[in-house]
Write an enzyme that holds these catalytic residues in place. Structure first.
Site, mmCIF file in Angstrom:
data_model
loop_
_atom_site.group_PDB
_atom_site.id
_atom_site.type_symbol
_atom_site.label_atom_id
_atom_site.label_comp_id
_atom_site.label_asym_id
_atom_site.label_seq_id
_atom_site.Cartn_x
_atom_site.Cartn_y
_atom_site.Cartn_z
ATOM 1 N N LYS A 168 -0.428 4.855 0.662
ATOM 2 C CA LYS A 168 -1.751 5.481 0.580
ATOM 3 C C LYS A 168 -2.006 6.424 1.760
ATOM 4 O O LYS A 168 -2.682 7.443 1.605
ATOM 5 C CB LYS A 168 -2.852 4.426 0.492
ATOM 6 C CG LYS A 168 -3.056 3.581 1.721
ATOM 7 C CD LYS A 168 -4.174 2.579 1.497
ATOM 8 C CE LYS A 168 -4.350 1.669 2.691
ATOM 9 N NZ LYS A 168 -4.746 2.359 3.907
ATOM 10 N N THR A 169 -1.471 6.095 2.945
ATOM 11 C CA THR A 169 -1.661 6.976 4.109
ATOM 12 C C THR A 169 -1.007 8.329 3.848
ATOM 13 O O THR A 169 -1.555 9.377 4.188
ATOM 14 C CB THR A 169 -1.066 6.332 5.377
ATOM 15 O OG1 THR A 169 -1.657 5.045 5.553
ATOM 16 C CG2 THR A 169 -1.351 7.175 6.606
ATOM 17 N N ASP B 258 -10.741 6.132 3.737
ATOM 18 C CA ASP B 258 -9.653 5.147 3.628
ATOM 19 C C ASP B 258 -10.260 3.739 3.698
ATOM 20 O O ASP B 258 -11.349 3.554 4.258
ATOM 21 C CB ASP B 258 -8.675 5.366 4.793
ATOM 22 C CG ASP B 258 -7.380 4.581 4.615
ATOM 23 O OD1 ASP B 258 -7.161 4.022 3.524
ATOM 24 O OD2 ASP B 258 -6.591 4.528 5.580
ATOM 25 N N GLU B 259 -9.560 2.758 3.146
ATOM 26 C CA GLU B 259 -9.984 1.347 3.177
ATOM 27 C C GLU B 259 -11.432 1.197 2.696
ATOM 28 O O GLU B 259 -12.255 0.527 3.307
ATOM 29 C CB GLU B 259 -9.854 0.776 4.607
ATOM 30 C CG GLU B 259 -8.480 0.942 5.238
ATOM 31 C CD GLU B 259 -7.440 -0.003 4.669
ATOM 32 O OE1 GLU B 259 -7.756 -0.754 3.730
ATOM 33 O OE2 GLU B 259 -6.298 0.016 5.159
ATOM 34 N N GLN C 231 -7.312 -6.334 -0.919
ATOM 35 C CA GLN C 231 -7.205 -6.454 0.530
ATOM 36 C C GLN C 231 -8.574 -6.390 1.204
ATOM 37 O O GLN C 231 -8.682 -6.038 2.384
ATOM 38 C CB GLN C 231 -6.285 -5.358 1.090
ATOM 39 C CG GLN C 231 -4.857 -5.465 0.585
ATOM 40 C CD GLN C 231 -3.933 -4.455 1.238
ATOM 41 O OE1 GLN C 231 -3.716 -4.474 2.436
ATOM 42 N NE2 GLN C 231 -3.380 -3.561 0.435
ATOM 43 N N ARG D 77 2.428 -8.144 4.603
ATOM 44 C CA ARG D 77 2.810 -7.481 5.864
ATOM 45 C C ARG D 77 4.334 -7.514 6.033
ATOM 46 O O ARG D 77 4.886 -6.768 6.828
ATOM 47 C CB ARG D 77 2.184 -8.170 7.090
ATOM 48 C CG ARG D 77 0.662 -8.210 7.195
ATOM 49 C CD ARG D 77 0.008 -6.891 6.983
ATOM 50 N NE ARG D 77 -0.383 -6.726 5.601
ATOM 51 C CZ ARG D 77 -0.613 -5.558 5.015
ATOM 52 N NH1 ARG D 77 -0.479 -4.449 5.687
ATOM 53 N NH2 ARG D 77 -0.963 -5.484 3.751
#
Length: 773
Positions: A33-34, A225-226, A256, A614
């Site tokens: 996504k980044t 973002d997020e 998340q 992670r």
């Protein structure tokens, strides 16, 4: 098509090329996504959009800096200078600098961190003569924070009988008064806390239509973002700014969403399609980060949640090893397993320490892990511990610098007015504070006019206060032409802080001097970095804002080869080849405090999903049969989350026996025991002084009759023949050492060992668990 677009897969390419209108990108863990956000901004710039018109809100300032570098590589560094990119707090602090005067604040307002806020609230509670055991300053600060993030101002609080009644029921009826005093004191000190940065931005955009129009016209393209971690206050700002052009792109993953305790509202992402018309929806479902087993195991967990957006995360990576589950007897043994596995894996596979991370639900779990890593001489770093900028000596230097920018800053003034000691006592400070509150002025203004105000202070103290004021004013004059580094170096010397620690002469004093030196180095780096920005000057005000808004991860340069230890909340957005998730036990993870409702349990499950994803190559889940909690050893049982993973993705390193005796009798035939008829036996609290001492001869006979009562005697023949003087050994508890001397014979053989930590210990070899290195 641009060359960089070819680096994207089809799912990533679609939202990058979609430049107009509202769109939502549901991005699974590790799906890039980044990269999508970065390339979308670069593509907009290459399509002729002025970077000045782009706003990008990220999770950390570190992420924003890394994205800017990548955008500069594609679109050119000159283009990125005008971009507004950073966290909600850093971006809107910048906006408030330009507009603060409309709200009655100075443009150089101070930003209070959590510690500053708590200190001020503690002072107010003391001044109001309230019981500090009932009005606990940390609880009050949390309550005020939640009010602000829910847009409950002081006025709104006193117009809401339900809120006042709730505080009265909690036996804290004067919470509203504390809130009112706190807001007034912050305003008088020209200070905003973290929550004000959002609350005051909302105030600006709603009370001043011309300000809203100005920033709506500026930020014609907005990216967030997020988005699943935004709270109500953040949501309203984004909604207001994007309303005119509606070119808004939000990226996130409802699976998340783990910050509800901070006010994050998962419904923001779940309801995005209701807030805007004709929302384009894209899904990034291919995971590039983790092995097949990790991705599939994570999917098998998160599918248990009912409240979620539909998506199927998959990967083309190899299946990789199974997720390893380990059971320990105690938390100390758990720590030894983690340290031992890291040590062996690192040696066998020639890895770096930085490729390992240990994640836990609460900070207190780190102790046993730290102990075990230290004994293995494995370097580690704790994230979320005491930040460099929270150390006392650093806070002292920063307080002086804050006063240069904003002399009304009451918390900074109280911190350094008598450090280093200059003969200004607490009684004087109290008088200044009372006088300042009486006149509605700042303490610094009272000190400036010390001769004009009736204040019972002796001439010597008045002289010292005047000298302090003149020193600060001298710094202010220097600040007009100096960069942040020159000013702070001068302040550190002129105030006497460096001299204070130099006179100390102790190792602690030297360490504090070194920390201040490191601060100055950091300021130097900051000044050089600011030269690259279009609207930056490199002055001390910019540095203080950067420090106030820095997160723990922002200061991580990533050049330390250390095992990472952190809570799962801290691990959000990070990835490691090898991840240990420790403390997988009921009431610990999921937390006992988060199992009251299905909503809370679903957030705990999302937290576990974040932890597991992670890991890139190998994940370990560990749990214990007993654990020290609040100083008591309590029994523990495996977390339900382990059972929720499809068993085909798991390898049990310590299989649990399924043996259970099947009784031939129905236990119900015995009925309930009538406890009222039980004979009461007084517990023996100790042996009476008059009791006869045990006969040693009888004990010897008893040991001969019952060998199990005697101490176990190890067979001396089984001792490692390499246990000789000069041998290097490892002990499970004391770590590595060298045998200096061996004496005694048979079962009484002892070794005198000097351990690397400096201790010399004598150990009985038949019991000592020594490993020859």
């Amino acid at each position: 098509m641009e060359e960089f677009i070819a680096q994207l897969n089809e799912a990533q390419k679609a939202p990058v090329l979609h430049t107009k209108g509202p769109l939502m990108v549901i991005a699974g863990a590790g799906s890039g996504k980044t990269r999508v956000l970065t390339y979308r901004i670069a593509y907009l710039i290459q399509q002729g959009v002025d970077p000045y018109n782009i706003l990008s809100l990220t999770f950390t300032n570190k992420a924003a800096r890394e994205m800017k570098v990548r955008i500069a590589d594609i679109a050119g560094s000159a283009e990125t200078k005008s971009l507004w990119m950073g966290t909600f707090h850093s971006i809107f602090a910048k906006l408030l600098r330009y507009e603060a005067d409309k709200l009655g604040y100075p443009n150089n307002f101070t930003i209070y961190d959590t510690q500053d806020s708590q200190r001020l609230i503690a002072s107010i509670i003391k001044e109001m003569q309230l019981d500090k055991d009932i009005y606990k300053y940390k609880q009050i600060q949390n309550r005020i924070s939640s009010y602000k993030n829910s847009l409950i101002t002081v006025k709104a609080y006193f117009n809401n009988p339900d809120l006042m009644e709730a505080d009265a029921m909690a036996k804290r009826p004067r919470t509203g008064e504390i809130y009112k005093n706190y807001v007034e004191r912050c305003f008088k000190a020209g200070a905003m806390d973290f929550d004000d940065l959002l609350l005051k931005t909302n105030e600006l955009l709603n009370v001043f239509p011309e300000v809203l129009q100005k920033y709506q016209n500026r930020f014609q393209y907005i990216m967030v973002d997020e988005y699943q971690d935004t709270n109500h206050s953040q949501y309203l700002i984004v909604k207001a700014l994007s309303d005119k052009f509606q070119n808004i792109c939000v990226v996130g993953d409802d699976a998340q969403s783990i910050y509800s305790f901070r006010g994050a509202n998962i419904s923001n992402i779940l309801n995005f399609q209701k807030d805007y018309d004709n929302v384009a929806m894209y899904r990034l479902e291919q995971n590039y980060r983790s092995t097949g087993n990790i991705v599939n195991a994570a999917n098998s967990i998160i599918e248990k949640n009912k409240n979620q957006l539909e998506k199927v995360v998959w990967t083309s990576n190899d299946d990789g090893p199974l997720i390893k589950v380990h059971r320990s007897i105690t938390d100390a043994e758990e720590g030894r397993f983690v340290a031992g596995t890291i040590f062996e894996t690192r040696m066998n596979e020639q890895l770096h320490n930085g490729e390992f991370a240990v994640l836990y639900r609460t900070n207190s779990q780190s102790r046993s892990i730290e102990d075990a890593l230290r004994k293995r001489d494995i370097p580690y770093r704790i994230y979320g511990g005491l930040s460099f900028y929270q150390r006392k000596e650093i806070k002292d230097v920063l307080a002086y610098l804050r006063l240069v920018i904003n002399p009304k800053d009451e918390e900074a003034l109280k911190r350094v007015i008598n450090f280093p000691g200059r003969g200004i006592g607490q009684a004087t400070i109290d008088k200044l504070l009372v006088t300042a509150n009486h006149y509605g002025r700042s303490m610094f203004e009272v000190m400036e006019n010390i001769d004009k105000i009736e204040l019972k202070i002796n001439a010597g103290t008045k002289r010292r206060l005047t000298e302090f004021v003149n020193m600060i004013k001298g710094f202010q004059i220097m600040n007009k032409g100096a960069d942040a580094f020159s000013l702070s170096e001068h302040v550190a010397k002129k105030t006497g802080i460096l001299l204070e620690f130099k006179k100390d002469g102790t190792p602690e004093g030297i360490a504090k001097m070194e920390n201040i030196e490191e601060l100055l180095n950091g300021i130097k780096d900051f000044v050089e970095g600011q030269m690259e920005l279009a609207d930056a000057t490199g002055n001390i005000a910019e540095f203080l804002e950067d420090v106030a808004l820095a997160t723990d991860l922002d200061n991580d340069k990533g050049d330390d080869d250390r095992v990472a230890l952190m809570t799962i909340h801290m691990a959000k957005g990070l990835e490691f080849p090898h991840v240990f998730i420790v403390g997988m036990e009921e009431d610990l993870f999921p937390s006992a405090m988060s199992m009251n409702t299905r909503t809370e349990l679903e957030e705990e499950r999302r937290l576990f999903y974040v932890a597991l994803t992670r890991a890139e190559k190998q994940a370990y889940l560990t749990y214990t049969e007993s654990r020290y909690r609040w100083g008591k050893l309590v029994d523990a049982e495996p977390s339900r989350f382990i059972e929720e993973i499809d068993e085909k993705y798991i390898e049990n390193l310590t299989p649990v026996s399924n043996y259970k005796y099947k009784s031939l009798i129905d236990k119900n035939i015995f009925g309930e025991v009538d406890k009222s008829k039980l004979r009461q036996v007084k517990p023996v609290s100790g042996i009476p002084p008059s009791a006869p001492k045990p006969n040693e001869n009888q004990l010897r006979k008893l040991r001969k009759l019952k060998p199990e009562l005697a101490q176990p005697i190890a067979n001396n023949a089984n001792l490692d023949p390499n246990l000789v003087e000069g041998a290097a050994v490892n002990h499970t508890r004391f770590g590595r050492g060298v045998i200096l001397k061996i004496d005694g014979v048979g079962n009484d053989k002892k070794a005198e060992i000097k351990f690397d930590k400096g201790d010399i210990k004598k150990l009985l070899l038949r019991f000592a668990k020594l490993e020859v290195l």
